[in-house]
Design an enzyme around this catalytic site. Structure first.
Site, PDB file in Angstrom:
ATOM      1  N   GLU A 168       0.859  -1.185   0.000  1.00  0.00           N
ATOM      2  CA  GLU A 168       0.000   0.000   0.000  1.00  0.00           C
ATOM      3  C   GLU A 168       0.892   1.232   0.000  1.00  0.00           C
ATOM      4  O   GLU A 168       1.822   1.332   0.808  1.00  0.00           O
ATOM      5  CB  GLU A 168      -0.908   0.007   1.224  1.00  0.00           C
ATOM      6  CG  GLU A 168      -1.745   1.290   1.363  1.00  0.00           C
ATOM      7  CD  GLU A 168      -2.636   1.291   2.599  1.00  0.00           C
ATOM      8  OE1 GLU A 168      -3.079   0.190   3.003  1.00  0.00           O
ATOM      9  OE2 GLU A 168      -2.870   2.385   3.172  1.00  0.00           O
ATOM     10  N   GLU A 173      -2.496  11.236   3.025  1.00  0.00           N
ATOM     11  CA  GLU A 173      -3.566  11.070   4.004  1.00  0.00           C
ATOM     12  C   GLU A 173      -3.616  12.335   4.849  1.00  0.00           C
ATOM     13  O   GLU A 173      -2.577  12.919   5.186  1.00  0.00           O
ATOM     14  CB  GLU A 173      -3.316   9.865   4.907  1.00  0.00           C
ATOM     15  CG  GLU A 173      -3.512   8.527   4.250  1.00  0.00           C
ATOM     16  CD  GLU A 173      -3.354   7.391   5.236  1.00  0.00           C
ATOM     17  OE1 GLU A 173      -4.360   6.769   5.600  1.00  0.00           O
ATOM     18  OE2 GLU A 173      -2.198   7.141   5.653  1.00  0.00           O
TER      19      GLU A 173
END
Length: 289
Positions: A168, A173
């Site tokens: 990932e 974020e």
């Protein structure tokens, strides 16, 4: 080489010819020489749904995927409604998180009647990439603590090896409880979740005040993270050793707006609805073919 072929039981033999006709590959070319190879600019009229040839919707609260709360105790239910993902007519895709009337909704989440709807768009089986500059210009929502928008990638082999073995790459974020920071991170076997390898960039003002450009420059055994063309994080196999580096293969792109959860944090009592994540574009730069 991997590919899909949708057949009709005709019994015919299908031949695939592999041509070695590229002058160069992205892995062999300096990032300064990469060119725009693919993009979605979201310039459609207002109310247009995301291009289904590029994006598919993940639906629900994660229960159908075997991970209620999407594995993080998140509170949103993802839909494929244009109320939660559509263009605004000004060149942006808007991912909208809306509050639900729990007394009237038929939507059920892992914690009871769903309190929020949102959207999670993935390019799996539609647009997948191995190496290059993956970039998006995004404005995160302005709301109080509890919001968790993200622009990220998962390995295309997730259906075969699972997470985190597939890898990932979190290009960006943001959690609104930390209004001046963004995160760039990788997750893999032995370094996932709270043990992931990442870094933060701290702004001098709230991230939500304006659009910012978030990108990675990704090569074999090397990933750089940028915000507004400022390099703030780098990852290489030595950074996760003795664990396995799992980023030298194709990945697909994900955009979503979550609320609550292990990382999003407690949802403020002052949360208002709707909350919006604006995406100006998604672009991928690679070596010329």
């Amino acid at each position: 080489l991997s590919f899909w072929y949708y057949g009709s039981n005709s019994g015919e033999t299908i031949t695939v010819e592999v041509l070695d006709n590229q002058s160069s590959t992205t892995a062999d070319v300096d990032p300064a020489d990469w060119e725009l190879a693919w993009s979605d600019e979201f310039d459609d009229p207002a109310g247009t749904a995301p291009n289904a040839n590029v994006w598919q919707h993940e639906l629900g609260d994660g229960t159908l995927n075997g991970i209620p709360g999407w594995g993080n105790s998140e509170s949103q239910y993802y839909t494929n409604s244009s109320d939660n993902a559509a263009t605004d007519g000004d060149g942006n895709l808007v991912i909208t998180l809306s509050e639900v009337n729990t007394s009237t909704t038929d939507l059920q989440c892992w914690y009871g009647p769903c309190e929020y709807t949102s959207a999670r768009l993935i390019s799996e089986d539609r647009a997948e990439f191995a190496y290059g500059r993956v970039e998006s210009r995004i404005r995160v929502p302005t709301g109080p603590s509890g919001l968790w928008p993200a622009f990220w990638m998962l390995g295309t082999d997730i259906g075969e090896v699972g997470w985190p073995q597939c890898g990932e790459i979190d290009i960006m974020e943001y959690v609104s409880r930390l209004p001046d920071e963004i995160f760039g991170t990788i997750h893999g076997p032995g370094y996932s979740g709270g043990a992931s390898f990442g870094n933060t960039y701290v702004f001098t003002e709230p991230v939500s005040n304006t659009f910012h450009t978030f990108a990675i420059e990704w090569q074999p055994d090397h990933i750089d993270w940028y915000v507004d063309d400022i390099l703030y994080h780098t990852a290489e196999p030595s950074d996760v050793a003795p664990d396995e580096w799992v980023f030298n293969h194709p990945f697909y792109v994900i955009m979503n707006l979550a609320i609550g959860g292990n990382f999003g944090g407690l949802i403020s009592d002052d949360m208002t609805s709707p909350q919006e994540m604006l995406v100006d574009y998604v672009r991928v730069y690679q070596a010329s073919d």
